[in-house]
Design an enzyme around this catalytic site. Structure first.
Site, short mmCIF file in Angstrom:
data_model
loop_
_atom_site.label_atom_id
_atom_site.label_comp_id
_atom_site.label_asym_id
_atom_site.label_seq_id
_atom_site.Cartn_x
_atom_site.Cartn_y
_atom_site.Cartn_z
NE ARG A 78 0.80 14.11 4.11
CZ ARG A 78 1.10 13.12 3.13
NH1 ARG A 78 1.69 13.72 2.09
NH2 ARG A 78 0.82 11.79 3.03
CG HIS A 135 -1.74 -1.13 1.41
ND1 HIS A 135 -2.67 -2.12 0.36
CD2 HIS A 135 -1.75 -2.02 2.49
CE1 HIS A 135 -3.07 -2.95 0.57
NE2 HIS A 135 -2.71 -3.10 2.14
CD GLU A 158 -5.23 8.86 2.63
OE1 GLU A 158 -5.45 9.26 3.96
OE2 GLU A 158 -4.31 8.21 2.12
CB VAL A 198 6.50 11.85 -1.77
CG1 VAL A 198 7.73 11.35 -2.46
CG2 VAL A 198 6.83 11.69 -0.31
P1 ADP Z 1 -2.98 5.07 3.66
O1 ADP Z 1 -3.59 6.40 4.35
O2 ADP Z 1 -2.64 4.32 4.89
O3 ADP Z 1 -1.98 5.35 2.71
P2 ADP Z 1 -5.15 4.76 1.90
O4 ADP Z 1 -6.59 4.74 2.32
O5 ADP Z 1 -4.51 6.07 1.12
O6 ADP Z 1 -4.54 4.36 3.12
O7 ADP Z 1 -4.87 3.59 0.85
C1 ADP Z 1 -3.46 3.12 0.47
C2 ADP Z 1 -3.81 1.92 -0.37
O8 ADP Z 1 -4.34 0.96 -0.02
C3 ADP Z 1 -4.47 2.50 -1.73
O9 ADP Z 1 -3.60 3.26 -2.58
C4 ADP Z 1 -4.80 1.09 -2.42
O10 ADP Z 1 -3.72 0.64 -2.94
C5 ADP Z 1 -5.20 0.45 -1.20
N1 ADP Z 1 -6.51 0.43 -0.70
C6 ADP Z 1 -7.17 1.23 0.06
N2 ADP Z 1 -8.43 1.01 -0.01
C7 ADP Z 1 -8.91 0.06 -0.74
C8 ADP Z 1 -9.94 -0.65 -1.21
N3 ADP Z 1 -11.36 -0.28 -0.73
N4 ADP Z 1 -9.89 -1.59 -2.11
C9 ADP Z 1 -8.54 -2.02 -2.69
N5 ADP Z 1 -7.65 -1.36 -2.19
C10 ADP Z 1 -7.47 -0.29 -1.29
#
Ligand code: ADP
Length: 447
Positions: A291, A235, A287, A294
């Site tokens: 900020r 992720h 989300e 990167v």
């Molecule tokens: P963080 O804030 O920890 O980075 P995110 O919500 O932005 O978490 O999610 C990070 C990554 O996790 C996403 O870019 C995606 O690859 C995966 N991800 C998040 N939500 C889902 C979902 N509902 N289904 C599949 N993959 C997801």
């Protein structure tokens, strides 16, 4: 305009902020831990203050020490950078209470978006599509079972306070739910001191598409197009590109406008990014990061706009001074995140740089605080360089990236450069045909 800005961060991003300040005629104050006394941003800043020992908790996260450093140096404003205190609403409040300007959004916006459950609710009310799942926190296993039945498996249990891919567990079927639920809560408690979780449908083959936004405090907001950050491991983003090879002009305009209108409706000020998953032609908000990110560099490469300069300008209260139609996109850009890690095992590899040569030439940008003889401390994250290229076409970008990776010499430590070389040689990558699971499948981590 500010006369002096304190940079409350380290590494390449501290240097990045210093560069923008210098070009704006603003003096800089570097703050650093004892482990970073020889860092590049400390050497280049007009003034520097040691704020504590190596441990981030006692230095880069030490709010009283940072505020004292701002006081004694007479800084007007504090730039929090990325990570550390950049999404800490209390810090933003305290900075303002002490008479400095926080270069970022209001504490209220940081708070709303920092809790992903509230963030999803807020953007949903403005008409943004979100990933289906629970409409709030899921406090019990019984509740999780109910949501699982309603949403349909696989599902993802996510930390409300999440970041950096932590506190996120997949349950592929009801039998896996109990363990995933408990693991996610435990990880969230350990990482964020908050074990609130929520549930989303786990999408099978989405891409990660995000929109770069900039708002001023007069109600204006523009977007700078999208970035495709689907090449991920655990992720976490590994390679990013702009524009996304997966979107057509119509989809691009649709999601850009929707995101900018949403940010304007909530009165968002500063730079920010709305993140979406994109599958079968549909966008799903996941989300918002309140900020700089990167990978802001690739957006700068295709728009020619210095986002840190813009961020500082709107923090003074200045209006944007331009509209959406003034933002022009040119060519293609790709960024490789180079980490001091073994390219196969990902074991961190801090230590002394023995031989350093950065690539150059047309369309090449290296954002890095490395220099020959520099010692990478073991205490912080392992990002040591961002290798960014620009080309008139995506193909030109790929060719340029290949030759810049060949040219790049970082001696003395392991780096992930060989992994990047391998990724960009894959036919699927060349074709732009990848989703968020692709890299892990390539590396044999997933079936
Ligand atoms: P963080 O804030 O920890 O980075 P995110 O919500 O932005 O978490 O999610 C990070 C990554 O996790 C996403 O870019 C995606 O690859 C995966 N991800 C998040 N939500 C889902 C979902 N509902 N289904 C599949 N993959 C997801």
């Amino acid at each position: 305009m500010f006369e002096k800005v304190l940079i409350a961060n380290r590494g390449e991003i501290a240097l990045r902020i210093h560069r923008a300040c210098r070009e704006m005629g603003i003096q800089t104050v570097a703050v650093h831990s004892t482990a970073d006394a020889d860092a590049m941003h400390v050497r280049l800043a007009d003034e520097s203050v040691c704020i504590g020992p190596a441990s981030a908790r006692e230095s880069y996260l030490n709010i009283p020490a940072i505020l004292s450093a701002a006081s004694i140096t007479g800084a007007d404003a504090i730039h929090p950078g990325i990570g550390f205190l950049s999404e800490n609403a209390q810090f933003a409040e305290m900075v303002e209470e002490h008479g400095f300007t926080f270069i970022g959004p209001t504490a209220e916006h940081i708070r709303i978006m920092g809790d992903k459950v509230t963030a999803k609710k807020t953007v949903m009310e403005q008409g943004l599509p979100v990933v289906p799942g629970s409409d709030g926190p899921v406090p019990t296993l019984e509740e999780a079972e109910k949501i699982g039945r309603e949403t349909g498996y696989p599902i993802l249990i996510k930390a409300a306070a999440g970041g950096g891919g932590k506190g996120m567990k997949v349950a592929r079927n009801p039998d896996q739910l109990k363990e995933a639920y408990q693991l996610a809560r435990g990880e969230a408690r350990a990482a964020f001191g908050n074990d609130e979780v929520y549930i989303e449908k786990y999408l099978g083959k989405p891409r990660h598409i995000e929109i770069q936004l900039l708002g001023d405090e007069h109600g204006n907001c523009v977007h700078f197009g999208e970035r495709d950050c689907s090449v991920q491991r655990r992720h976490q983003k590994v390679i990013e590109e702009a524009p996304s090879p997966a979107l057509n002009a119509e989809q691009r305009a649709f999601i850009g406008d929707l995101a900018a209108r949403t940010a304007a409706a909530i009165g968002y000020r500063g730079v920010g990014t709305m993140e979406f998953l994109f599958e079968d032609g549909q966008f799903y908000f996941i989300e918002m990061n309140t900020r700089l990110q990167v990978e802001h560099t690739i957006t700068e490469m295709i728009t020619g706009i210095d986002l840190v300069r813009e961020q500082i300008r709107v923090a003074t209260g200045a209006p944007l001074g331009y509209g959406q139609a003034d933002i022009r996109f040119q060519g293609h850009s790709i960024e490789c995140r180079v980490n001091a890690e073994h390219p196969e095992t990902f074991i961190p590899s801090p230590g002394k740089i023995d031989g350093y040569h950065a690539p150059g030439g047309l369309g090449v940008r290296v954002d890095s605080a490395l220099y020959d003889g520099y010692r990478i401390p073991p205490h912080y994250d392992s990002l040591i360089a961002k290798l960014v290229v620009h080309g008139t076409t995506r193909n030109e970008c790929l060719m340029r990236l290949r030759r810049t990776i060949e040219e790049y010499v970082i001696g003395g430590v392991d780096t992930t450069l060989p992994l990047h070389q391998r990724i960009i040689a894959q036919q699927a990558f060349i074709d732009g045909n990848y989703d968020i699971h692709w890299l892990e499948q390539l590396m044999g981590m997933k079936k």
